[in-house]
Every structure is written in structure tokens, then in C-alpha cells.
Design an enzyme around this catalytic site. Structure first.
Site, PDB file in Angstrom:
ATOM      1  N   GLU A  97      -1.288  -1.900  -6.412  1.00  0.00           N
ATOM      2  CA  GLU A  97      -0.181  -2.797  -6.080  1.00  0.00           C
ATOM      3  C   GLU A  97       0.411  -3.342  -7.361  1.00  0.00           C
ATOM      4  OE1 GLU A  97       2.789  -4.162  -4.470  1.00  0.00           O
ATOM      5  OE2 GLU A  97       1.358  -3.110  -3.202  1.00  0.00           O
ATOM      6  N   CYS A 126       0.820  -1.212   0.000  1.00  0.00           N
ATOM      7  CA  CYS A 126       0.000   0.000   0.000  1.00  0.00           C
ATOM      8  C   CYS A 126       0.853   1.260   0.000  1.00  0.00           C
ATOM      9  CB  CYS A 126      -0.972   0.011   1.176  1.00  0.00           C
ATOM     10  SG  CYS A 126      -2.279   1.254   1.036  1.00  0.00           S
TER      11      CYS A 126
END
Length: 396
Positions: A118, A5
Site C-alpha cells: 500500500e 489492495c
């Protein structure tokens, strides 16, 4: 692998942040919300709204705009701030690390993103994916915040997002994921429960089935890239590995009944054999064997001559012819030249070269040019010299 993240989407309205965190009925205070700028590509160092409890202990919640990337309060005032150092905190180590442990009792907060990015590693390439809820509702992450005063006396509020191990649905993408609080109970528990005993019940992978993801443009990797294009789905080019290519080819051969079953080695030998036969006369080993045959034939010739001309002994020749054939016997013996030639034939090439070099040196040093007398025998030379000398004596 890298911490999870590091990029996200936060395009919520400023007055909708607290509602996204399930605080609809409680009074809301706003702090530094004028610094908030909605973005499709939020990165550490950006001003992002968080929701925390009021310092006065009232019933209010605070919607506070802070910098993403924790700067601990014990950081030296002269130190250069780097928001990329602590933009994530691993749930397994927040009880041990001083930067996080002291924040657990009273410095908890909530961060609301609509989704996060991601990157999936594929060899040397990285493909970004956008992860979100299927119904596009905002995500709520567990986080910790802190305050720090710089050399000019300004107070800077920063936060870090807590991560945990990846869920079973996302472990193909990364081994870590942010702690997602999927219900009002979990958000209330995280903000109001100051004990450390219940952390494992909250800080765990999100295993619900309402997550979705898809590939997006690699341009998301640039912080300057922003806008709706960040979350636009892209088509991935199908890349075939070498093993996949050969496995498919072998499968097609096994399915085809008319395909040849000749092994690969036999096919190669059939293709190469004609070339070898054509080039065989030029092979070095063939040339050497031919040369050895020619040399052997030369060696056999003088032996045949000697056998044919080999005479019987003197006594046998006298009994047969009645006279001694000594001249023929002497002639039957091989001459010195023939003996030397036979000896040279049996010598190695190295010895031959040495003998040739010695002969050349000998001719240059000791040999003389033949004179006129060398062509006559000794009797003729004596007669010639006597005739030449007699007039000279008479003159004297």
C-alpha cells in the site's frame, strides 16, 4: 482515496494454497493450476490461485487459478476486458451492486497472499509499504468470483478481493484494507454460510496486533519489477518541513539563556537604519525641500530691497529737503521686469511652461529685429531725419 489492495505477494507453492486457507484434511481438486506463476509483485490481470467449494456439492474444495479483476458474466462478448475496473469490492456496497450481489450466495472464494503493498501519500510523493504478519504466515482474504464467455466461446474465470474500513493500526497508511480472515472458523463461515445476515460479523477490519509493515522501494509501482527486492526494507530520508524547521529553531532559542530577546522588527530596523541615513541626501523629498528653500530665499530678496528703498511721500520729502523728490519716488516703485519675475516665482511649473511656450510663439510670429533708430530717443531721430532731408530738398 483509491481502493485498497491493488498489489500483493503470492509466492506460495501450488500444492500449498489450500493448506494456507486452513483446508488440510479435505480432498482438493486443481483447476488451471498450470497457469499459476509465483510473483513478488502480483497485480490485476495476473493468474492467481483461489480456493472455492466444489460445484457438485461434495466434500472437496477446489484450488482454481483465476484472473485477478472481476469481469461480470453479463458483460458483452465484444467488450474489451479491463481487470483494473473491479479488482476490489467494498463490503458496504456488495449487497446493492448487481455485479456483486448475485455472487454472494454461491460464488464466494478465498485468496491467499503472503502480504500486500500500500502507498502512503506524502504531498506529491507516494511511498509504498509492505504489510504482512509478524510470523510471516500467509494471509487469507475474502473474495468473490464469476465466469464470462468471450466472443470465441472461451470461459474466463475472474475474482475480486473484498475491502473494508482500515483498522486502527493501519488508518495512518490508508482508509481501506482487505478483509483478512484470521482463523479457520472465519474461512469456513465465509465459504459455507450463504446467508447475508452474518456478513457484518465477517467483513470487518482486522484488529489483531500481529500485523507488521515497513517501507519498500518505489520500484514496486512498476508491474514488471519482480523478485525478492520488492519486499526488501528501505531507509526513508528524513524530510523536514518549514514549520518543523522554525519550531526547532525557536525551541533552541528559548532554551539558550544567553540568546538575545530583541524582536525581529527591531533587529531589522537596526540593520536598515544606517543605510537609510547614508542614502538620505539622495532622497527625492530632500531634494524638493532644498529647492523650495532656495526659491523662498529668492522671493525674499526683492522684498528686502523694496523695504530699504521705500521713500516717504512727496510732501514729506519737500518738508525734509525743501524740494520734491519725484524722481526717487518713481525709482522706488518696482519695475515691470521685477513684477513679472515675482509673478513667475509664485506660479506653478505648469503655468510657467505655458507662458514660456506662448512667448516663443510670439517671438516667432510678431517680433521684429531692432533697427538703428531704436537706440535713439525721438528728438535725436527727428534732428537726424531733418538734416538728411534738407540736402535732398535743395537738390530738387
Amino acid at each position: 482515496m483509491q481502493a485498497m489492495c491493488g498489489r500483493g505477494r503470492c509466492t506460495l507453492r501450488a500444492d500449498g494454497i489450500a493448506q494456507a486457507c486452513h483446508f488440510n484434511s479435505r480432498p482438493i481438486l486443481h483447476v488451471h493450476m498450470d497457469r499459476y506463476r509465483p510473483s513478488y509483485n502480483v497485480a490485476p490481470g495476473f493468474n492467481v490461485p483461489v480456493v472455492r467449494l466444489d460445484d457438485g456439492g461434495g466434500d472437496c474444495v477446489v484450488s482454481h487459478c483465476m484472473k485477478w479483476g472481476l469481469v461480470p458474466s453479463f458483460t458483452k462478448k465484444t467488450d474489451k476486458v479491463d481487470h483494473f475496473k473491479m479488482f476490489n469490492a467494498r463490503c458496504e456496497s456488495i449487497r446493492e451492486k448487481a455485479s456483486f450481489r448475485r455472487l454472494l450466495p454461491k460464488n464466494r472464494c478465498l485468496v491467499s497472499f503472503e502480504g500486500f503493498y500500500e502507498w502512503k501519500k506524502d504531498g506529491s510523493k507516494k511511498q509504498p509499504y509492505y504489510v504482512h504478519f509478524k510470523d510471516d504466515r500467509p494471509m487469507v482474504f475474502a473474495a468473490l468470483f464469476d465466469s464470462w464467455k468471450n466472443s470465441e466461446g472461451e470461459t474466463l474465470y475472474t475474482f475480486t478481493i473484498i475491502t473494508t474500513s482500515s483498522s486502527s493500526s493501519l488508518e495512518w497508511l490508508h482508509d481501506r484494507m482487505p478483509v483478512i480472515l484470521g482463523s479457520k472458523e472465519s474461512t469456513d463461515w465465509w465459504l459455507n454460510d450463504s446467508s447475508l445476515s452474518n456478513l457484518d460479523k465477517i467483513l470487518k477490519p482486522y484488529e489483531e496486533t500481529d500485523l507488521a509493515w515497513y517501507p519498500v522501494t518505489p520500484a514496486v509501482g512498476k508491474i514488471s519489477f519482480d523478485g525478492p527486492e520488492c519486499i526488501k526494507e528501505v531507509k526513508l530520508e528524513e524530510t523536514k518541513t518549514i514549520s518543523q524547521f522554525f519550531s526547532k529553531k525557536q525551541a533552541s532559542k528559548s532554551e539558550d539563556p544567553t540568546s538575545e530577546k530583541t524582536p525581529i522588527k527591531e533587529e531589522l530596523q537596526e540593520c536598515i537604519a544606517p543605510k537609510i541615513e547614508k542614502e538620505e541626501p539622495q532622497n527625492q523629498s530632500t531634494v524638493e525641500s532644498a529647492a523650495m528653500k532656495d526659491e523662498a530665499s529668492v522671493m525674499e530678496e526683492p522684498k528686502q530691497e523694496i523695504v530699504k528703498e521705500e521713500p516717504c511721500s512727496q510732501e514729506e520729502s519737500v518738508t525734509k529737503t525743501g524740494k520734491s523728490d519725484t524722481k526717487d519716488a518713481d525709482h522706488a516703485k518696482p519695475s515691470a521686469k521685477e513684477t513679472d519675475r515675482l509673478r513667475l516665482l509664485h506660479m506653478s511649473p505648469i503655468k510657467k511652461r505655458r507662458i514660456g511656450a506662448n512667448d516663443k510663439q510670439g517671438q516667432g510670429a510678431g517680433d521684429k529685429q531692432p533697427t538703428l533708430f531704436s537706440y535713439f530717443d525721438e528728438t535725436s531721430r527727428n534732428l537726424f531725419l531733418a538734416r538728411v532731408k534738407s540736402p535732398l530738398r535743395a537738390a530738387v
